[in-house]
Enzyme design. Structure first.
Site, PDB file in Angstrom:
ATOM      1  N   HIS A 142       0.786  -1.243   0.000  1.00  0.00           N
ATOM      2  CA  HIS A 142       0.000   0.000   0.000  1.00  0.00           C
ATOM      3  C   HIS A 142       0.818   1.293   0.000  1.00  0.00           C
ATOM      4  O   HIS A 142       0.271   2.351  -0.253  1.00  0.00           O
ATOM      5  CB  HIS A 142      -1.042  -0.012   1.138  1.00  0.00           C
ATOM      6  CG  HIS A 142      -0.481   0.173   2.503  1.00  0.00           C
ATOM      7  ND1 HIS A 142      -1.192   0.778   3.512  1.00  0.00           N
ATOM      8  CD2 HIS A 142       0.727  -0.167   3.034  1.00  0.00           C
ATOM      9  CE1 HIS A 142      -0.468   0.796   4.613  1.00  0.00           C
ATOM     10  NE2 HIS A 142       0.689   0.234   4.360  1.00  0.00           N
ATOM     11  N   HIS A 143       2.141   1.202   0.231  1.00  0.00           N
ATOM     12  CA  HIS A 143       2.967   2.412   0.112  1.00  0.00           C
ATOM     13  C   HIS A 143       3.513   2.608  -1.297  1.00  0.00           C
ATOM     14  O   HIS A 143       4.056   3.673  -1.612  1.00  0.00           O
ATOM     15  CB  HIS A 143       4.150   2.353   1.087  1.00  0.00           C
ATOM     16  CG  HIS A 143       3.753   2.416   2.519  1.00  0.00           C
ATOM     17  ND1 HIS A 143       2.944   3.412   3.017  1.00  0.00           N
ATOM     18  CD2 HIS A 143       4.030   1.594   3.566  1.00  0.00           C
ATOM     19  CE1 HIS A 143       2.751   3.209   4.316  1.00  0.00           C
ATOM     20  NE2 HIS A 143       3.392   2.114   4.669  1.00  0.00           N
ATOM     21  N   ALA A 144       3.406   1.574  -2.135  1.00  0.00           N
ATOM     22  CA  ALA A 144       3.991   1.666  -3.481  1.00  0.00           C
ATOM     23  C   ALA A 144       3.181   2.626  -4.335  1.00  0.00           C
ATOM     24  O   ALA A 144       1.985   2.434  -4.541  1.00  0.00           O
ATOM     25  CB  ALA A 144       4.044   0.287  -4.119  1.00  0.00           C
TER      26      ALA A 144
END
Lengths: 705, 705
Positions: free
Chosen positions: A185-187
């Site tokens: 989810h940080h990508a």
């Protein structure tokens, strides 16, 4: 697939001759119930690991640890949900409750629906980089690491999530959990970050929307990883068909990823405006009650209004107790209850996807709590159901912001910035002006000039005095907070009716009494200072302390009064206690009475007079609130009552407990008692006025300022 | 039974070799999931019926109809949940998802835990009564009927409910539904009533608390029958261990059973105080959104704080569409969602018990919706999620009342009756006094005496006028509602900060402008009248109409002014339109400008002057709010904008649409436009002042009053 279309269970198509072990028979009326819960797990996802570069890499492994996925599988196996000799599809088929969703590598076509070609190519290159290059990328990247297997694992993780969502959409399984790594989810569409290579959930969402255009038009992504899913939010920031809701630590923007992109006022833009909901916790230490409250007040109402066709849960478990990054306390029970609530959406189409979570035990027990509920177990009863104050405040900010986009959030609120500001007047000033008119009429009180560098209308008529109080022998000084307004906003519109709003000002009663006794009166009003985001205002406590000192130095000390009595109300008491400690007052001040209620108590500081502490304890009375034992486990936790509970030291003065919660009520209740006390003090004083010089001698100067 | 103790599934005891078709094997990890849903049903409950006494008994059968239970069983069978050749235990065993809980007669020992001996003996006697006696009892009873089988059926119904609850507690089934009749929740400890003989749920609760003292200490009874369960509430009114929550039609106490015992302020007494929660709907027509809102805001938070060991659902289905008594619209989807929420409590221990519901189709589909979710199906997505305004208001009254007992209900509220009332002043009076001071200072406006029979402080300084306005040639009359206060109560305490509250009064700007132009000014403030439950106050619209007429007759008409311009704001406009219709005004009134915003528009009535409608349409301007197309499906439904949308007739005057929602903003935005318009009107008038007589002749008197 067939299950979704004609409602009967066709074993061959849904690959589950294990599905509830049912022979396909018309006596199976609810195909959904007959389905198992999918589990995507593949041991090969453990290949992605940090290139070992130093001793510390052994002793202190990176938190995104290959063992994470295994430990979760192991917990499921130990609970009997999957075989211990696990992870092979063959073995899982034997399970009565779960069914393997095999992982496979995501394709370039799938990944580049979300990510740039450069991004894809960069991850691809890591497969052939030398250790030096890999270590460099790790060093210069935004908290990511790579080895030569990262490329394969990233594709496997992403492909696994895609097929997990497909299995749910096609009703091969009733719901599913993908225990995968690396997380996603940080990508960002443009670059890997925060232990994430490809944004698994974002990629899967795009694939689903593309491949099932009729069946899945709207997707809800709920992200309860303790970190904000900045990559996912970015991927759908302009997309009206994907609602992104995230609960995460924010800490004023300091918590990773550390930008204001995670704040509650980021609601999407363009066609996607109103399709992003951020619930940014102000600190660690959030608990079950806070999360359940957020779900009941914001998440579920908005989700129901949005009415998604599929729910994908970005399920980090770093809000669980024991996670050193998250520092929160969300129990497996709460994870279960939240999962149960999400199961009620989208006809049960729920795909849970592992994101972060770094305490191996915590993520295992949390994931088990979620999975049991997916399978159909009842959630464990909650033991902690109380939302903390700052959680309520956070949720309130979210509601205020989202009210622009969701009818369900509009209930009971006036939604707008201050309207028609040109003609707006602060209610505090309106009321103070009114009071000065009243006090002039009833007690011929007039305004005393106060000169300060920082002039605000809030200081107009802040200090009122009786005529000729300078020559009065006995002066009552009343220092109080702005009066309280009791009102009940309309439960639908949030507007308040002036006819059903009341001004509560017990202080006036005392002013009138003191005047009636012929005492000189000084009425000091301590406004709480209004500060908006931009301007940083004077600290209210400092303000009232300054004011009390100012009034003493410029008026009281110079006046003819032999006797002062202080009466203070609420937070304003801080000013009086400060004054008593910072000036020589014992000679003329007879007593200091404080209505503290639930407000904090203040300790006197013996700056000018070492005997002041004993004197204060002997000559003061502080009415403070003590909670009665309340039903429903309720009861206030205010600093005031806490201090009182601890049994305050002498420095806090002579503290008297009361169970009257409301300040105004308190002042009315104690009126006879307090006025009698004051008269008594003053009388006694007259009798012993001869000892006056004696007292004076007792004083010693211990400092200057 | 064994399931609850050692966690493995022992087929024999729970009669379910059908339980998920599992071979009993250690690979069944979640016994709860393996359990079936219990169904209590017994054809013999159909014996209780009304003694047929007339033709109409055939043509118009009693609503509590023997077919009720059969029709529900039939619906479950048609859905495949139970065999069509139904109702025999043997047949049910074959079902994959449900399991029979046989009904049996309740014993005297069980029933008299709740009911009096007399009660028991009376019902017993009905078994041997003659038809005449039975018809008499029916005639004189509180809407109950009997035949000689009622005694047996009442015991069977009650015993069936007891064993249904026991099966849930002992985890022979995971949850259960008892499709029984006669119903129970109106039956008082002392007497049968409302089609009910024994209070099945109350009796079962007492039995459970008595027989499982360790396991079941607290029971939640949730009653969503459209009628208040007065009997159940009575049975546990003093009991802290049984929380009774009811959602029902109240209609101000008129709806059956028709007493205030069903109102939100009835919260239990003695040890049971705070253990009764009534959610009394004000009318029929309640919908899914209202029930879901009540569940999210009140039912679930309180239930979670109470943390029951068992949940019993008194499940009438007379809130379903098609029920002629209930007249509400709760869909099977909503019943499913509410059931799903309740399943999250008490580790899933939920027993559903049929109460009322009289449309045979409605109860069948509703019961199916509930049962599917009990079995494990996902609830159908909600289509109606919006709570209606009066539902929100009702829920708000409940929250306010329950805040005394439940910490979760305290959030964001100032919980108490008006505190320290002795020192309370109505904010409206405070502000009007302030305004008069301000207007005196800035425009030397003074108060105009208004004599009325009903004198309230709210009328002090209600009408202010410029000095010597009687001799002014041009007078601007400004008629406005009380100014608006914009504020945001603290989200935790519900208190409002005077520093963050603002008084918004666009009218003042117009007063100052008119004075600057040298016009005479009359400033009329129309307070919304404060009326509490007891006292019935003057209707606000009538009040402002009276006032406008009074001012015209006593001041304006007699004044020297040749020209009047009316400027009205909000609801107060009703007074001006009324005046223009009821007096001869065309000669001197040049224009009437109204800031209506979202407020209702008012049609002029040509009482005195038949040409007034055309005149009004030509010489007025009414700014009314028209909603822009809003995102999130939101948007106002105010009568004002509706009337505008319909395209108002000439009688409504010259209506101009605006998208400015806030009144104060509107007045500021239009300031230049409106002041220009007024000056223009006045100027134009001077030029054509010669046509004055002409106009006068045009007038005709068409009536008197």
């Amino acid at each position: 697939m067939a299950a979704s279309t004609n409602g009967t269970l066709t074993v061959t198509t849904n690959g589950g001759n294990g599905a509830l072990q049912l022979k396909p028979t018309p006596s199976n009326p609810l195909p959904f119930v007959a389905l198992k819960t999918g589990l995507c797990y593949d041991v090969r996802m453990r290949y992605h690991a940090k290139v070992v570069n130093s001793q510390s890499d052994y002793t202190d492994p990176h938190p995104e640890d290959p063992r994470r996925v295994y430990r979760i599988y192991k917990a499921l196996a130990e609970a009997g949900l999957v075989p211990l000799n696990g992870a092979s599809g063959a073995a899982l088929i034997e399970s009565t409750l779960m069914q393997l969703v095999p992982a496979r590598e995501a394709t370039k076509e799938e990944v580049t629906l979300t990510h740039s070609n450069e991004h894809w190519e960069f991850i691809k290159r890591t497969a052939t980089m030398s250790n030096e290059e890999l270590l460099d990328e790790t060093k210069y990247g935004d908290s990511v690491y790579f080895n030569n297997d990262s490329w394969f694992c990233a594709k496997l993780s992403c492909g696994g999530v895609i097929d997990t969502c497909k299995a749910v959409v096609e009703q091969k399984v009733k719901n599913a959990i993908a225990v995968v790594r690396p997380p996603g989810h940080h990508a960002d569409p443009g670059k890997p970050a925060g232990f994430c290579m490809f944004n698994n959930v974002a990629v899967a969402s795009r694939v689903i929307l593309k491949e099932y255009p009729e069946q899945i038009k709207k997707i809800l992504i709920l992200d309860w990883d303790i970190h904000h899913g900045n990559g996912t939010q970015r991927a759908f920031y302009n997309d009206p068909n994907v609602l992104y809701i995230s609960l995460h630590r924010y800490d004023g923007g300091k918590f990773y990823p550390g930008t204001t992109f995670a704040n509650y006022d980021k609601c999407g833009e363009g066609a996607g405006e109103g399709r992003t909901v951020n619930i940014p916790w102000p600190r660690g230490g959030m608990q079950d009650g806070d999360y359940i409250y957020a779900f009941q007040r914001v998440v579920m109402p908005i989700a129901q209004e949005f009415n998604p066709d599929l729910v994908i849960l970005s399920s980090g478990f770093d809000a669980a107790p024991g996670d050193e990054l998250g520092e929160c306390f969300v129990s497996p029970a709460a994870y279960g209850h939240m999962t149960h609530m999400l199961k009620s959406l989208a006809s049960g189409k729920l795909a849970v996807v592992l994101e972060g979570g770094y305490n191996l035990d915590s993520i295992a027990t949390s994931a088990l709590g979620v999975t049991k509920v997916l399978v159909g177990d009842a959630p464990i009863p909650l033991t902690n159901v109380y939302a903390q104050n700052d959680a309520v405040q956070t949720v309130d900010s979210v509601i205020k912001c989202q009210a622009k986009y969701w009818k369900c959030m509009k209930i009971g609120r006036m939604v707008r910035d201050l309207p028609g500001a040109p003609a707006a007047e602060r209610l505090h000033d309106v009321i103070r002006r009114y009071q000065s008119v009243q006090l002039f009429t009833s007690c011929s009180m007039t305004s005393l000039p106060i000169f300060r560098d920082r002039v605000s209308r809030s200081f107009d008529e802040q200090v009122l005095c009786s005529p000729g109080f300078q020559s009065a022998k006995k002066v009552v000084v009343i220092v109080h907070d702005a009066p309280q307004v009791w009102t009940e906003p309309d439960s639908v519109t949030g507007k308040i009716s002036l006819h059903e709003s009341f001004l509560l000002d017990g202080a006036v009663k005392y002013v009138q009494w003191a005047r009636a006794q012929g005492y000189g009166v000084l009425d000091i009003n301590a406004p709480e200072l209004y500060t908006d985001q931009d301007e940083d205002g004077l600290n209210p406590q400092a303000a009232i302390q300054d004011l009390c000192i100012y009034v003493w130095d410029n008026y009281l000390e110079l006046s003819d009064a032999k006797i002062f009595v202080f009466l203070s109300v609420g937070d304003a008491a801080a000013g009086v206690v400060y004054l008593l400690g910072h000036r020589e007052v014992r000679g003329r001040v007879r007593t200091s009475i404080t209505f503290a209620g639930k407000h904090a108590l203040h300790a006197i500081m013996p700056i000018m007079d070492e005997f002041i502490i004993d004197w204060y304890h002997k000559n003061s009375r502080i009415y403070t609130y003590e909670a009665p034992v309340a039903p429903g486990g309720s009861g206030p936790g205010s600093s005031g009552s806490v201090a009182a509970a601890k049994g305050p030291k002498k420095r806090f003065g002579n503290v008297v407990k009361t169970t009257t919660e409301n300040m105004n009520e308190l002042m009315i209740d104690k009126f006879t008692e307090v006025t009698a006390l004051i008269e008594n003090e003053i009388a006694e004083d007259e009798s012993e006025s001869d000892v006056e010089p004696e007292r004076k001698r007792a004083r010693t100067v211990t400092g200057e300022n």
